[in-house]
Design a protein around this motif. Structure first.
Motif, short mmCIF file in Angstrom:
data_model
loop_
_atom_site.label_atom_id
_atom_site.label_comp_id
_atom_site.label_asym_id
_atom_site.label_seq_id
_atom_site.Cartn_x
_atom_site.Cartn_y
_atom_site.Cartn_z
N PHE A 5 0.84 -1.20 0.00
CA PHE A 5 0.00 0.00 0.00
C PHE A 5 0.88 1.24 0.00
N PRO A 6 0.51 2.26 -0.78
CA PRO A 6 1.20 3.55 -0.65
C PRO A 6 0.83 4.19 0.68
N ASN A 7 1.79 4.93 1.26
CA ASN A 7 1.58 5.51 2.59
C ASN A 7 2.18 6.91 2.65
N PRO A 8 1.71 7.81 1.77
CA PRO A 8 2.36 9.13 1.69
C PRO A 8 2.19 9.97 2.95
N GLU A 9 1.07 9.81 3.65
CA GLU A 9 0.82 10.61 4.84
C GLU A 9 1.27 9.91 6.12
N LYS A 10 1.89 8.74 5.99
CA LYS A 10 2.39 7.96 7.14
C LYS A 10 1.26 7.61 8.11
N GLU A 11 0.04 7.39 7.57
CA GLU A 11 -1.08 6.98 8.43
C GLU A 11 -0.92 5.56 8.94
N LEU A 12 -0.33 4.71 8.12
CA LEU A 12 -0.15 3.31 8.49
C LEU A 12 1.21 3.13 9.14
N LEU A 13 1.22 2.55 10.32
CA LEU A 13 2.45 2.29 11.05
C LEU A 13 2.69 0.80 11.15
N PRO A 14 3.94 0.38 11.23
CA PRO A 14 4.22 -1.06 11.33
C PRO A 14 3.60 -1.66 12.59
#
Length: 394
Positions: free
Chosen positions: A290-299
């Protein structure tokens, strides 16, 4: 006078009793005469009621994308564990913990003094080896002329030639040692191999670190994109493939986050499906990017991925409200024939897609299936057709 009244009343009672028992008098409190059957109205012939009004759905082939919601966990697209490659004391930490770092940015400085000395020593040994070569080369050139005239023996010439070859080999060794010393000296500066967000530092200034130690100094993660790893039952995957005809793979994936199932704005792409089934769990692993340009998804997040696995161009579907499940497990629908007579039809359903069931057998294009008014109909009943408004129903 009293005698006259008593006689009159007695005569009335006797007369009334005679009329009552003879059926010629019906008293209002006595009901109908006992010996006379009550009059009944003539029975009208039974007549069928008007046809029941039902809404029907006309079956037509349509494109259906089969999806599966799978639970998974996110992981970073790139992960770099920062470890020292030489032993020494940390002189300085050169980053802010939790900040963004770029590829090639220096993170730590290890004490370089001993490695600098080794480098300078290797450089000196190289100079000495090169000097030896310069001394032997002209000597060999002279001996090459003298050996032809008999001025020196062949043995002396051969020994000089071997000495020159050894000197040149010493130069090569010295050059390699100088390169190794330079590498170790450069390793005292610890750089980030990737761009990303760096976590906390496991060491402070003054700490002793060793080459290739197990504990990482820090962790850098690239979160511009993020992986989602999910598992799917191999049996479900095989059953779905078996029930489809002319299926085509579709790799786009939607993501839902948290217990509330908040949809993620961007779609991901299915990178691969593992070719091996886990023997312990019977699951097949899928990896999605998935693209994550806004860094909404964290590991490390638990998410739910809706994987569009297959597409069928000419699928037979019916609204879910038209399907009837019996106690014995059979599935059926009410079908209206050309004479507007309803009958029960057994079907086999494959999978629910949104508010519809995909039917694998039992129905054909053009069949009319009752959707509304199911409670009012029975087998072979005559019905009146009303068009089914799918948008209003949904």
């Amino acid at each position: 006078m009293k005698g006259f009244l008593l006689g009159f009343i007695t005569a009335v009672l006797i007369g009334g009793g005679y009329l009552y028992f003879s059926g010629q008098l019906a008293l209002p409190w006595a009901g109908e005469p006992k010996d006379q059957a009550p009059a009944s109205a003539p029975q009208a012939p039974a007549q069928a009621g008007p046809p029941v009004e039902v809404a029907v759905y006309t079956v037509k082939p349509q494109e259906v994308i089969f999806t599966k919601d799978l639970a998974g966990r996110t992981s970073a697209y790139q992960v770099a564990e920062i470890r020292p490659q030489v032993t020494g004391i940390i002189l300085k930490r050169m980053f802010t913990q939790g900040s963004l770092v770029t590829k090639g940015q220096q993170l730590y400085q290890i004490d370089p003094s001993t490695y600098k000395a080794e480098y300078e020593s290797a450089a000196a040994r190289l100079v000495r080896a090169q000097a030896d070569v310069k001394a032997v080369e002209p000597k060999l050139a002279r001996y090459s002329r003298l050996v032809k005239m008999g001025g020196v023996s062949r043995q002396v010439y051969d020994d000089t030639e071997a000495a020159l070859a050894q000197s040149r080999a010493d130069v090569a060794v010295a050059q390699a040692n100088l390169v190794a010393a330079k590498i170790n000296l450069d390793y005292t500066k610890v750089f980030s191999p990737i761009s990303g967000r760096i976590g906390k530092s496991s060491v402070t200034e003054g700490a002793l670190v060793t080459a290739n130690q197990e504990t990482a100094l820090a962790l850098v993660q690239n979160l511009d994109q993020i992986y989602v790893d999910v598992n799917q039952s191999s049996e479900e995957l095989m059953a779905l493939k078996k029930g489809l005809n002319n299926s085509e793979h579709n790799s786009m994936v939607s993501l839902f986050m948290g217990k509330e199932g908040i949809p993620y704005d961007l779609q991901g792409k299915l990178l691969f499906s593992d070719a091996t089934v886990d023997q312990g769990t019977g699951m097949v692993q899928l990896r999605i990017l998935f693209p994550n340009p806004e860094k909404e998804l964290l590991p490390g997040l638990f998410v739910r991925a809706r994987v569009a696995q297959f597409r069928q161009d000419k699928a037979i579907v019916v609204p879910q409200q038209a399907v009837i499940r019996s106690a014995d497990g059979s599935v059926s629908v009410w079908v209206v024939d050309k004479d507007n007579i309803v009958k029960s039809q057994n079907i086999t359903v494959l999978q629910a897609v949104k508010d519809q069931w995909v039917v694998s057998s039992g129905l054909a294009p053009g069949d009319r299936v009752v959707v509304e008014g199911l409670q009012k109909i029975s087998d072979q009943a005559k019905v009146t057709i009303v068009k089914f408004n799918a948008s209003a129903n949904s």
